[in-house]
Design a protein around this motif. Structure first.
Motif, short mmCIF file in Angstrom:
data_model
loop_
_atom_site.label_atom_id
_atom_site.label_comp_id
_atom_site.label_asym_id
_atom_site.label_seq_id
_atom_site.Cartn_x
_atom_site.Cartn_y
_atom_site.Cartn_z
N LEU A 141 43.75 15.32 70.57
CA LEU A 141 42.44 15.71 69.83
C LEU A 141 41.59 15.44 71.61
O LEU A 141 40.60 16.28 71.82
N PHE A 177 35.34 23.25 61.46
CA PHE A 177 35.55 21.53 61.91
C PHE A 177 35.85 20.78 60.36
O PHE A 177 37.05 19.74 60.67
N LEU A 225 26.06 33.08 69.56
CA LEU A 225 25.91 31.97 68.73
C LEU A 225 25.56 31.28 69.20
O LEU A 225 24.10 30.08 70.01
N LEU A 226 26.77 30.31 69.85
CA LEU A 226 26.90 28.96 70.88
C LEU A 226 25.79 29.05 72.34
O LEU A 226 25.70 28.78 73.42
N LEU A 277 35.50 30.57 72.70
CA LEU A 277 35.46 29.75 74.30
C LEU A 277 35.95 30.44 75.19
O LEU A 277 35.26 30.47 76.24
N PHE A 307 20.30 25.15 72.16
CA PHE A 307 20.05 24.33 70.72
C PHE A 307 20.32 23.34 71.33
O PHE A 307 21.15 22.75 72.03
N PHE A 308 19.74 22.40 69.87
CA PHE A 308 20.23 20.60 70.31
C PHE A 308 21.40 20.62 70.18
O PHE A 308 22.25 20.73 68.78
N GLY A 309 22.44 19.73 70.65
CA GLY A 309 23.86 18.78 70.47
C GLY A 309 24.55 20.24 70.87
O GLY A 309 25.58 20.12 70.25
N TRP A 321 39.78 17.78 74.13
CA TRP A 321 38.50 17.74 74.24
C TRP A 321 38.22 17.90 76.01
O TRP A 321 37.12 18.23 75.83
N TRP A 349 25.30 24.91 63.97
CA TRP A 349 25.44 23.10 63.40
C TRP A 349 26.52 23.48 62.25
O TRP A 349 27.15 23.10 62.02
N LEU A 375 30.27 33.82 67.80
CA LEU A 375 30.08 32.63 67.77
C LEU A 375 29.46 32.22 68.89
O LEU A 375 28.72 31.63 69.46
N THR A 424 19.57 25.61 66.27
CA THR A 424 20.22 24.26 65.96
C THR A 424 20.77 24.68 64.90
O THR A 424 21.89 24.12 64.51
N ARG A 456 14.41 27.79 68.44
CA ARG A 456 15.43 26.68 69.30
C ARG A 456 16.08 26.01 68.18
O ARG A 456 17.23 26.16 67.88
N ILE A 459 27.80 18.54 71.47
CA ILE A 459 29.00 18.02 70.34
C ILE A 459 29.45 19.15 69.98
O ILE A 459 30.18 19.77 69.06
N VAL A 460 28.65 20.60 69.27
CA VAL A 460 29.55 22.08 68.62
C VAL A 460 30.29 22.21 69.44
O VAL A 460 31.45 22.92 68.30
N ARG A 461 29.95 22.61 70.41
CA ARG A 461 31.28 23.16 70.72
C ARG A 461 32.30 22.13 71.05
O ARG A 461 33.49 23.00 70.36
N ILE A 462 32.76 20.82 70.71
CA ILE A 462 33.48 20.22 70.56
C ILE A 462 34.06 20.87 69.79
O ILE A 462 35.32 21.29 68.96
N LEU A 463 33.29 20.44 68.11
CA LEU A 463 34.06 20.89 66.60
C LEU A 463 34.45 22.40 66.60
O LEU A 463 35.14 22.39 66.00
N VAL A 464 34.05 23.42 67.42
CA VAL A 464 34.52 24.53 67.20
C VAL A 464 35.71 24.39 67.74
O VAL A 464 36.52 25.36 67.24
N ILE A 465 36.25 23.92 68.83
CA ILE A 465 37.53 24.35 69.78
C ILE A 465 38.41 23.17 68.44
O ILE A 465 39.51 23.97 68.97
N ALA A 466 38.14 22.54 68.09
CA ALA A 466 38.69 21.69 68.19
C ALA A 466 40.26 22.29 66.95
O ALA A 466 41.48 21.64 67.29
#
Lengths: 276, 290
Positions: free
Chosen positions: A256, A25, B93-94, B172, B98-100, A260, A18, B90, A14, A10, B103-110
């Motif tokens: 943005l 991003f 992977l997603l 997505l 996993f932790f967060g 979201w 990230w 991706l 992670t 995990r 947030i990672v989803r948001i970063l990738v979609i941006a």
């Protein structure tokens, strides 16, 4: 033992996820960061990540240089106007197709979708000439009309898929309780339809805000929304990275945030229900 | 409430949308078809005359058309390859815990929400610029010669920019499709001793095939019309090195004012898009229950 490896796994995922997320991003992050630098620091080599003097002067300069606020308002008026007008036209149509379908409904839906497949260059010249002759070139009204028409198929489709999910039994139940058609619409259907309409509105404001074929070709200085205004930075004078970043940050920030919120609707709206 | 009355009401409710779209499709398109048979230049008003197939002959034998056609195919093919393969990777992977995750989803979609002119100009200036761009800084730091992306390989650079914009979309959609995969089926295959690779080939990939097709078709429709990214980065140049069909038609009609030639090109673009659209419409139609 198995538990330990799964936690380890995990953590590894992670880290991988990230890293990829931050990498994708990064250009946006870098743009936002650069908007707070001075022009000299924006091109400094090596570039500094956080150790620079934060400044807001670029935001002021962008406004002074070319009345940024007017272009921002053009974007707001054009994207909201075209979406609302589209909803006014599309809600009754989607409603009728969802609640009293005929054998031809499918054909109508598919045909509407096919208009979305028409490449814009196929109709660029007639639209341009018509706009020139009717004085609609470089007006907000003109762009609202065009964007309403190009987004109408998506709006009808999204609304249709949402309305389709409203269960018919509820209507029957309310009829059994003696509800009139008017009651039915106001107290039963509308509350259930509002979330779908709101998602449709959100996604279409985003699409119109970012539309960059018609806005670039049909506007000049007066009605240019942000897409066209930002394009003016393609032939810059002097140092402009920080100003470009400030203008870009303001142009993408509202969308943005809205985007979201609309992640889930995005899939539905852009695949026309083919993937849910 | 009779059915007949409802039908009439339904027809009335639908008519504004239908009439508007019908007008939007038929009027300008038939004008384009008509113009494409005329010798018609905006700089010489009043000299319009019937030209038969001349515009098509010129457009289709123009060397610019061949480069534009090749560039269009490369652009669409390149972006599709990157976004579909990247999207699958991706998505897989997603889809893991996993932790967060949120947030990672948001970063990738941006990137999908960044307007085309902004992303093109940010990439062009702040990353790909051979003097002040980040890539140039990195190259100098590593002791290498900075690479002038948009001058040396303009089409490749545009493919990178457009792929960055569309990777979130494919990710997505493929992620959404992955999440609908029946976990029991996966577990059953694990019990049968299937490794991750054979599981991917025999279970995951077939399950994704539909979503992949949808991604390819929808992106193709949009990618055939890439315009703003080219306009603000290279203006189609140097020469025709980064001109696609859309940009060629734009240049011919609004820069050279050749309405006849531009219209012929527009019709060629419509035919190209229709070839893709037919397949897409079939896919969507199959899934539609009325």
């Amino acid at each position: 033992m198995a538990r330990a490896t799964s936690i380890q796994r995990r953590w590894m995922i992670t880290i991988a996820a990230w890293s990829v997320g931050l990498l994708i991003f990064f250009p946006i992050f870098w743009t936002i960061l650069t908007s707070f630098k001075t022009e000299a620091e924006a091109i400094a080599s090596p570039p500094s990540l956080f150790a620079f003097e934060w400044t807001l002067e670029n935001y002021g300069e962008v406004q002074e240089r070319s009345n940024y606020f007017r272009h921002f308002m053009n974007s707001v008026v054009i994207s909201l106007g075209s979406t609302l007008l589209g909803l006014i036209i599309a809600v009754p149509a989607a409603w009728a197709m969802a609640f009293s379908p005929t054998p031809r409904t499918k054909d109508v839906l598919m045909w509407m979708l096919s208009t979305k497949m028409l490449p814009p260059v196929g109709v660029l010249i007639p639209i341009y000439l018509m706009f020139r002759d009717t004085g609609l070139l470089d007006t907000r009204t003109g762009l609202v009309i065009v964007l309403t028409l190009i987004n109408l198929p998506i709006i009808v489709w999204m609304l249709y898929t949402y309305f389709k999910e409203i269960p018919g039994e509820i209507l029957e139940a309310s009829r059994m309780d003696g509800a009139t058609l008017r009651d039915e619409i106001i107290h039963v259907l509308t509350p259930m339809a509002v979330p779908g309409i709101a998602s449709t509105l959100l996604l279409n404001v985003i699409l119109s805000w970012n539309e960059a074929f018609w806005t670039l070709n049909l506007t000049a200085a007066k009605a240019a929304p942000l897409t066209a205004f930002i394009a003016s930075y393609s032939s810059p004078e002097g140092l402009f990275y920080a100003k470009l970043s400030a203008a870009s940050t303001m142009a993408i920030a509202p969308i943005l945030i809205m985007g979201w919120f609309s992640q889930k609707q995005l899939v539905r709206g852009l695949t026309f229900g083919a993937v849910k | 409430m009779s059915t007949r009355q409802t039908r009439t009401a339904a027809r009335l409710m639908m008519s504004p949308a239908v009439v508007l779209l019908l007008g939007w499709m038929i009027i300008p398109l038939s004008m384009t078809i008509y113009f494409s048979f005329l010798r018609y230049n905006l700089l010489m008003p009043g000299t319009e005359e019937w030209a038969g197939l001349m515009n098509y002959r010129f457009f289709l034998t123009d060397p610019a058309f061949f480069s534009a056609m090749g560039n269009t195919l490369l652009l669409v093919g390149g972006v599709l390859t990157i976004t579909v393969l990247g999207g699958i990777a991706l998505g897989l992977l997603l889809d893991q815990p996993f932790f967060g995750q949120g947030i990672v989803r948001i970063l990738v979609i941006a990137p999908f929400f960044v307007m085309p002119t902004v992303s093109a100009l940010v990439w062009k200036n702040m990353f790909m610029n051979p003097v002040n761009g980040l890539f140039a800084h990195a190259a100098k730091f590593l002791g290498m010669q900075p690479y002038d992306f948009l001058a040396v390989s303009p089409l490749f650079s545009i493919i990178l920019i457009v792929a960055w914009q569309w990777l979130p979309f494919s990710t997505l959609i493929l992620l959404t499709a992955l999440q609908s995969l029946d976990s029991e089926q996966k577990e059953a295959s694990e019990m049968d001793g299937a490794g991750p690779v054979s599981q991917f080939i025999h279970i995951v990939l077939p399950h994704l095939s539909r979503a992949i097709t949808v991604v390819i078709l929808i992106q193709t429709i949009f990618l055939l019309s890439v315009f703003a990214e080219i306009l603000v980065t290279t203006n189609g140049g140097p020469g025709y090195a980064s001109t696609n069909i859309t940009y060629l038609v734009y240049a011919q009609s609004l820069l050279q004012f050749d309405v006849g030639g531009g219209s012929a090109g527009g019709i060629v673009a419509v035919i190209l898009a229709n070839i893709v659209a037919i397949f897409l419409m079939r896919m969507i139609g199959k899934n539609l229950e009325v």
